[in-house]
Design a protein around this motif. Structure first.
Motif, mmCIF file in Angstrom:
data_model
loop_
_atom_site.group_PDB
_atom_site.id
_atom_site.type_symbol
_atom_site.label_atom_id
_atom_site.label_comp_id
_atom_site.label_asym_id
_atom_site.label_seq_id
_atom_site.Cartn_x
_atom_site.Cartn_y
_atom_site.Cartn_z
ATOM 1 N N ASN A 1 0.870 -1.302 -0.015
ATOM 2 C CA ASN A 1 -0.098 0.022 0.190
ATOM 3 C C ASN A 1 0.803 1.030 0.150
ATOM 4 O OD1 ASN A 1 0.886 0.206 2.527
ATOM 5 N ND2 ASN A 1 -0.865 -0.884 3.579
ATOM 6 N N GLU A 2 0.160 2.397 0.100
ATOM 7 C CA GLU A 2 1.096 3.499 -0.057
ATOM 8 C C GLU A 2 2.039 3.871 1.007
ATOM 9 O OE1 GLU A 2 2.573 6.899 -1.756
ATOM 10 O OE2 GLU A 2 1.034 5.656 -2.567
ATOM 11 N N LEU A 3 1.530 3.529 2.302
ATOM 12 C CA LEU A 3 2.695 3.302 3.413
ATOM 13 C C LEU A 3 3.693 2.503 3.353
ATOM 14 C CD1 LEU A 3 3.140 4.415 6.442
ATOM 15 C CD2 LEU A 3 1.765 2.485 7.255
ATOM 16 N N ASP A 4 3.672 1.444 2.756
ATOM 17 C CA ASP A 4 4.670 0.400 2.480
ATOM 18 C C ASP A 4 5.448 0.984 1.433
ATOM 19 O OD1 ASP A 4 3.514 -1.673 4.324
ATOM 20 O OD2 ASP A 4 2.290 -2.361 2.733
ATOM 21 N N LYS A 5 4.974 1.474 0.455
ATOM 22 C CA LYS A 5 5.868 1.981 -0.648
ATOM 23 C C LYS A 5 6.652 3.341 0.070
ATOM 24 C CE LYS A 5 2.714 1.201 -4.456
ATOM 25 N NZ LYS A 5 1.871 1.831 -5.462
ATOM 26 N N ARG A 6 6.123 3.969 0.908
ATOM 27 C CA ARG A 6 7.029 5.113 1.454
ATOM 28 C C ARG A 6 8.064 4.876 2.419
ATOM 29 N NH1 ARG A 6 2.696 8.891 4.455
ATOM 30 N NH2 ARG A 6 1.480 7.926 2.907
ATOM 31 N N ARG A 7 7.695 3.531 3.266
ATOM 32 C CA ARG A 7 8.644 3.029 4.077
ATOM 33 C C ARG A 7 9.697 2.617 3.493
ATOM 34 N NH1 ARG A 7 5.487 -0.794 6.642
ATOM 35 N NH2 ARG A 7 4.899 0.746 8.408
ATOM 36 N N ASN B 1 16.606 5.293 0.683
ATOM 37 C CA ASN B 1 17.166 6.539 0.917
ATOM 38 C C ASN B 1 18.202 6.456 2.049
ATOM 39 O OD1 ASN B 1 15.955 8.059 -1.284
ATOM 40 N ND2 ASN B 1 14.321 8.758 -0.044
ATOM 41 N N ARG C 1 10.811 3.315 0.269
ATOM 42 C CA ARG C 1 11.080 4.564 -0.344
ATOM 43 C C ARG C 1 12.491 5.184 0.766
ATOM 44 N NH1 ARG C 1 7.272 6.792 -2.400
ATOM 45 N NH2 ARG C 1 6.793 8.285 -0.678
ATOM 46 N N ARG C 2 11.909 5.404 1.799
ATOM 47 C CA ARG C 2 12.666 5.856 3.005
ATOM 48 C C ARG C 2 13.887 5.179 3.286
ATOM 49 N NH1 ARG C 2 7.764 8.288 6.674
ATOM 50 N NH2 ARG C 2 7.237 10.246 5.249
#
Length: 87
Positions: free
Chosen positions: A54-60, A66, A62-63
């Motif tokens: 989900n969007e939260l997993d994708k953000r996690r 980085n 990506r971070r």
């Protein structure tokens, strides 16, 4: 009669020489931020193995990527500074 003899003494006789040196421990300590960032990325990727991210997993993820890139950059820059140049 043949006696069974253990080789425990022969195996552990060199245990002191098998320990990491101070230089090796320093290298591990220097690389530990990168290792921890890679573990965090792996953990974020493992979470998404059994479901659609989900969007939260994708953000996690990506971070975490980085953080890995930042840790690699910092490690390379520290190595370059120690060698007398800059990356």
């Amino acid at each position: 009669m043949n006696h069974i003899v253990t080789v425990q003494d022969a195996v552990t006789a060199f245990a002191d020489f098998m320990e990491p040196t101070a230089a090796e421990l320093d290298a591990i300590e220097l690389e530990s931020p990168l290792i921890l960032a890679e573990v965090e990325l792996l953990h974020a990727q493992i979470i998404t193995l059994d479901r659609t991210p989900n969007e939260l997993d994708k953000r996690r993820i990506r971070r975490a990527r980085n953080r890995v890139l930042g840790a690699r950059r910092d490690l390379i820059n520290r190595a370059a500074d120690a060698a007398g140049g800059a990356a």
